[in-house]
Design a protein around this motif. Structure first.
Motif, PDB file in Angstrom:
ATOM      1  N   MET A 104       9.679 -19.503 -20.678  1.00  0.00           N
ATOM      2  CA  MET A 104      10.694 -20.356 -21.306  1.00  0.00           C
ATOM      3  C   MET A 104      11.243 -21.378 -20.315  1.00  0.00           C
ATOM      4  SD  MET A 104      11.159 -19.281 -24.532  1.00  0.00           S
ATOM      5  CE  MET A 104      12.839 -19.440 -25.076  1.00  0.00           C
ATOM      6  N   CYS A 105      11.439 -20.949 -19.080  1.00  0.00           N
ATOM      7  CA  CYS A 105      11.978 -21.867 -18.065  1.00  0.00           C
ATOM      8  C   CYS A 105      10.959 -22.927 -17.667  1.00  0.00           C
ATOM      9  CB  CYS A 105      12.418 -21.079 -16.828  1.00  0.00           C
ATOM     10  SG  CYS A 105      13.896 -20.074 -17.086  1.00  0.00           S
ATOM     11  N   ILE A 187      18.987 -12.955 -20.146  1.00  0.00           N
ATOM     12  CA  ILE A 187      19.611 -12.550 -18.883  1.00  0.00           C
ATOM     13  C   ILE A 187      18.777 -13.028 -17.700  1.00  0.00           C
ATOM     14  CG2 ILE A 187      20.388 -10.583 -17.511  1.00  0.00           C
ATOM     15  CD1 ILE A 187      20.764  -9.074 -20.155  1.00  0.00           C
ATOM     16  N   PHE A 188      17.467 -12.875 -17.811  1.00  0.00           N
ATOM     17  CA  PHE A 188      16.599 -13.310 -16.710  1.00  0.00           C
ATOM     18  C   PHE A 188      16.504 -14.830 -16.646  1.00  0.00           C
ATOM     19  CE2 PHE A 188      15.004  -8.971 -17.556  1.00  0.00           C
ATOM     20  CZ  PHE A 188      15.196  -8.444 -16.286  1.00  0.00           C
ATOM     21  N   MET A 189      16.586 -15.477 -17.798  1.00  0.00           N
ATOM     22  CA  MET A 189      16.605 -16.936 -17.788  1.00  0.00           C
ATOM     23  C   MET A 189      17.837 -17.467 -17.061  1.00  0.00           C
ATOM     24  SD  MET A 189      15.259 -17.983 -21.603  1.00  0.00           S
ATOM     25  CE  MET A 189      15.572 -19.712 -21.293  1.00  0.00           C
ATOM     26  N   ALA A 190      18.969 -16.812 -17.276  1.00  0.00           N
ATOM     27  CA  ALA A 190      20.187 -17.219 -16.578  1.00  0.00           C
ATOM     28  C   ALA A 190      20.034 -17.040 -15.074  1.00  0.00           C
ATOM     29  CB  ALA A 190      21.369 -16.407 -17.089  1.00  0.00           C
ATOM     30  N   SER A 191      19.390 -15.951 -14.665  1.00  0.00           N
ATOM     31  CA  SER A 191      19.172 -15.720 -13.229  1.00  0.00           C
ATOM     32  C   SER A 191      18.229 -16.758 -12.643  1.00  0.00           C
ATOM     33  CB  SER A 191      18.610 -14.311 -13.003  1.00  0.00           C
ATOM     34  OG  SER A 191      19.523 -13.330 -13.434  1.00  0.00           O
ATOM     35  N   ILE A 192      17.180 -17.090 -13.383  1.00  0.00           N
ATOM     36  CA  ILE A 192      16.226 -18.096 -12.903  1.00  0.00           C
ATOM     37  C   ILE A 192      16.888 -19.466 -12.813  1.00  0.00           C
ATOM     38  CG2 ILE A 192      14.077 -19.304 -13.473  1.00  0.00           C
ATOM     39  CD1 ILE A 192      13.094 -16.699 -14.757  1.00  0.00           C
ATOM     40  N   SER A 193      17.743 -19.777 -13.781  1.00  0.00           N
ATOM     41  CA  SER A 193      18.435 -21.068 -13.764  1.00  0.00           C
ATOM     42  C   SER A 193      19.352 -21.202 -12.560  1.00  0.00           C
ATOM     43  CB  SER A 193      19.245 -21.252 -15.053  1.00  0.00           C
ATOM     44  OG  SER A 193      18.397 -21.228 -16.189  1.00  0.00           O
ATOM     45  N   PRO A 220      10.960 -12.458  -6.271  1.00  0.00           N
ATOM     46  CA  PRO A 220      11.843 -11.827  -5.271  1.00  0.00           C
ATOM     47  C   PRO A 220      13.327 -12.057  -5.539  1.00  0.00           C
ATOM     48  CG  PRO A 220      10.002 -12.917  -4.188  1.00  0.00           C
ATOM     49  CD  PRO A 220       9.955 -13.342  -5.620  1.00  0.00           C
ATOM     50  N   LEU A 221      13.696 -13.257  -6.025  1.00  0.00           N
ATOM     51  CA  LEU A 221      15.101 -13.542  -6.267  1.00  0.00           C
ATOM     52  C   LEU A 221      15.617 -12.902  -7.561  1.00  0.00           C
ATOM     53  CD1 LEU A 221      15.315 -17.272  -5.106  1.00  0.00           C
ATOM     54  CD2 LEU A 221      16.064 -15.221  -3.903  1.00  0.00           C
TER      55      LEU A 221
END
Length: 311
Positions: A104-105, A187-193, A220-221
């Motif tokens: 998605m990102c 949730i993971f999209m928010a972290s990637i952003s 890793p992040l």
């Protein structure tokens, strides 16, 4: 020494926080009513509850309600199913959610991302009753889509899915993914952003392609987020999504070997026996075991990577 705020400054600080507190108030009230108020009824797990005598007048029975959970012949089956399904949901769900979030990102165009995000989130807004009927439309032996379309194209005979327990672990995992993957990926999209874009630019300048950037930077992040969500999921590993295991299999007795969990067993026992004490004992047992598992998992994480532990 602690610096004291001037009365006017303290009053101004409280006034500025009032809108935030009002926004949080519905959530706080929900937590108090749904999560904390029921804790007052823990003592029912140790009582032989009687509707006539009431919760305080009922006789104490010690650990007899807990014995009911473990002496039944289905104790091993329902415990095994509850743990293994939750492990599958944690492992497979996390992996698929990360994969979807990365895709998605990488879509780029904001409108397109919002469209796919909304489409994937829609199943999460449906109740399990609706999803149970959608699954029935696919799996019905006579009119189901799979038997009348998919299996016909492959030249295979129709299958009576609601009497084939061996197929249901895969079915339940697929249905759970379809319903929850949109929410989990957000949730993971928010972290990637939140990852610094200069890291990707530097990697691109060094000749790293997209896959290399994902392996060296994104994954890793995302580790702190994965650890946090996994620890929270472990705390509920002795719980099961009641709607998934009750509504989707249509409460079929032939499927109990692979769809029976602690929650569905307690519900059926409560409906048939009206045993409130046993139901309270099961809830207390699940909570205590979940709490202990969170402590153990967090201790392991703290030894391996202290920075990512919850406490």
């Amino acid at each position: 020494m602690k610096k004291l705020l001037h009365p006017k400054a303290a009053k101004s600080s409280r006034a500025s926080n009032t809108p935030l507190l009002l926004i949080a108030l519905p959530g706080i009230i929900y937590l108090l009513i749904n999560n904390y108020a029921p804790m007052l009824g823990i003592f029912l797990a140790f009582k032989d509850y009687s509707l006539i005598k009431g919760p305080f007048g009922s006789d104490w029975c010690g650990l007899q309600n807990f014995e009911f959970l473990f002496k039944t012949k289905d104790a091993f089956i329902m415990t095994r199913n509850t743990i293994l399904y939750n492990l599958a949901f944690i492992i497979i769900g996390t992996a698929v959610a990360i994969f979807v979030a990365i895709l998605m990102c990488e879509l780029g165009e904001r409108k397109r991302v919002k469209f796919y995000q909304a489409a994937m989130l829609l199943p999460n807004l449906l109740s399990w009753v609706v999803i149970g009927f959608i699954a029935y439309a696919f799996l019905n032996a006579d009119t189901g889509f799979i038997n009348n379309s998919f299996l016909v194209w492959l030249g295979l005979d129709p299958v009576s899915w609601y009497s084939e327990p061996g197929a249901w672990p895969a079915i339940l995992i697929i249905v759970n993914l379809w319903k929850n993957i949109g929410y989990q990926s957000i949730i993971f999209m928010a972290s990637i952003s939140g990852i610094d874009k200069s890291l990707y630019e530097a990697a691109a300048m060094d000749g790293a392609g997209k896959l290399r950037q994902i392996r060296a930077i994104t994954l890793p992040l995302l580790k702190p987020t994965v650890i946090m969500l996994t620890l929270m999921s472990i705390g509920r590993i002795f719980y099961s999504d009641f709607g998934l295991f009750y509504q989707v299999p249509q409460n079929s007795g032939a499927l109990f070997a692979t769809t029976q969990t602690i929650d569905t067993y307690v519900y059926r026992g409560l409906m048939e026996l009206n045993d409130v004490g046993m139901s309270a004992a099961a809830g207390l047992y699940q909570s205590i075991v979940g709490f202990i598992l969170v402590l153990i998992a967090n201790k392991i994480v703290r030894k391996v990577d202290a920075d990512n532990a919850l406490f």
